[in-house]
Design a protein around this motif. Structure first.
Motif, short mmCIF file in Angstrom:
data_model
loop_
_atom_site.label_atom_id
_atom_site.label_comp_id
_atom_site.label_asym_id
_atom_site.label_seq_id
_atom_site.Cartn_x
_atom_site.Cartn_y
_atom_site.Cartn_z
N ILE A 241 0.86 -1.18 0.00
CA ILE A 241 0.00 0.00 0.00
C ILE A 241 0.90 1.23 0.00
N ASN A 242 0.78 2.05 -1.04
CA ASN A 242 1.57 3.27 -1.11
C ASN A 242 0.95 4.34 -0.22
N LEU A 243 1.77 4.95 0.62
CA LEU A 243 1.30 5.99 1.52
C LEU A 243 1.65 7.35 0.94
N PRO A 244 0.65 8.15 0.53
CA PRO A 244 0.95 9.49 0.01
C PRO A 244 1.50 10.39 1.10
N LEU B 56 1.50 -6.02 10.11
CA LEU B 56 1.67 -4.88 9.23
C LEU B 56 3.07 -4.32 9.41
N THR B 57 3.81 -4.16 8.30
CA THR B 57 5.14 -3.58 8.36
C THR B 57 5.18 -2.36 7.45
N GLN B 58 5.82 -1.30 7.96
CA GLN B 58 5.87 -0.04 7.23
C GLN B 58 7.31 0.31 6.95
N ALA B 59 7.63 0.56 5.65
CA ALA B 59 8.98 0.94 5.27
C ALA B 59 8.95 1.65 3.92
N ASP B 60 9.78 2.68 3.77
CA ASP B 60 9.94 3.41 2.52
C ASP B 60 8.63 3.94 1.95
N GLY B 61 7.76 4.47 2.79
CA GLY B 61 6.51 5.04 2.32
C GLY B 61 5.50 4.02 1.84
N GLN B 62 5.69 2.76 2.24
CA GLN B 62 4.77 1.69 1.86
C GLN B 62 4.41 0.87 3.08
N MET C 264 -8.94 2.97 3.41
CA MET C 264 -8.78 4.00 4.44
C MET C 264 -7.75 5.04 4.01
N VAL C 265 -6.64 4.58 3.43
CA VAL C 265 -5.59 5.49 2.97
C VAL C 265 -6.12 6.39 1.85
N ASN C 266 -6.85 5.80 0.90
CA ASN C 266 -7.43 6.59 -0.19
C ASN C 266 -8.47 7.57 0.33
N GLY C 267 -9.25 7.16 1.33
CA GLY C 267 -10.29 8.01 1.88
C GLY C 267 -9.76 9.24 2.57
N VAL C 268 -8.72 9.08 3.40
CA VAL C 268 -8.20 10.24 4.12
C VAL C 268 -7.36 11.15 3.23
#
Length: 184
Positions: A9-12, A44-50, A76-80
């Motif tokens: 999941i790409n995090l803007p 859930l693991t978060q790294a490099d904006g993903q 949820m990410v797209n919604g916010v």
């Protein structure tokens, strides 16, 4: 491996994801905050904006939850960051829609008007142009809630297959039936 679940999941920019000890995911963005519980087995693991959703085993239960939670968190990410929008069209003679505060007033051919109180997370606008069907536009950051509200509005007057009257999504194709034919 799940085709949907294995995608990251790409995090803007401007979107933050936090995972609590109880495996509750909180997503904060420019449009608001959303929270959902996630099963304890899913990590859930978060790294490099993903953000990557992982499952522990190949059990059927874990496979089923893998893609589900990835889709929920992605929504949820797209919604916010962007928000969601649905447009409903009221097809029928005399069908009307109007907004009064947070209440949607619908005239759908019944002997009475229908007043629908919308949740505070959902905003609606009613557009009526001469010669066109009224259009109700629903906006929200929560995709699940938006779908529930749209389904409730549609259930008030389902589209019938003979004349095509009722509440439908804009651009939706209705399967029409022929009806009776006169015989000599």
């Amino acid at each position: 491996m799940s085709r949907i679940g294995k995608l990251p999941i790409n995090l803007p920019s401007g979107v933050q994801v936090e995972v609590s000890n109880e495996n509750t995911v909180t997503v904060k963005g420019p449009k608001g905050t959303l929270t959902t519980p996630v099963d304890r087995d899913i990590t859930l693991t978060q790294a490099d904006g993903q953000l990557v959703v992982e499952r522990p085993t190949e059990q059927k239960r874990h496979k089923a939850m893998h893609g589900l939670y990835r889709s929920l968190i992605n929504n949820m990410v797209n919604g916010v960051s962007n928000g969601f929008e649905l447009k409903l069209e009221l097809v029928g003679v005399g069908y009307k829609a109007a907004m009064a505060g947070t209440t949607l007033e619908l005239s759908l051919g019944y002997s009475h008007n229908i007043f629908l109180a919308l949740p505070k997370e959902v905003t609606a606008t009613a557009l009526t142009e001469k010669g066109k069907n009224p259009i109700v536009t629903l906006n929200s950051i929560d995709n699940q809630l938006l779908g529930q509200v749209a389904a409730k509005i549609r259930s008030l007057r389902k589209v019938e297959p003979y004349k095509g009257k009722g509440v439908r999504f804009v651009g939706e194709q209705i399967r029409r039936k022929a009806g009776k034919t006169a015989s000599k």
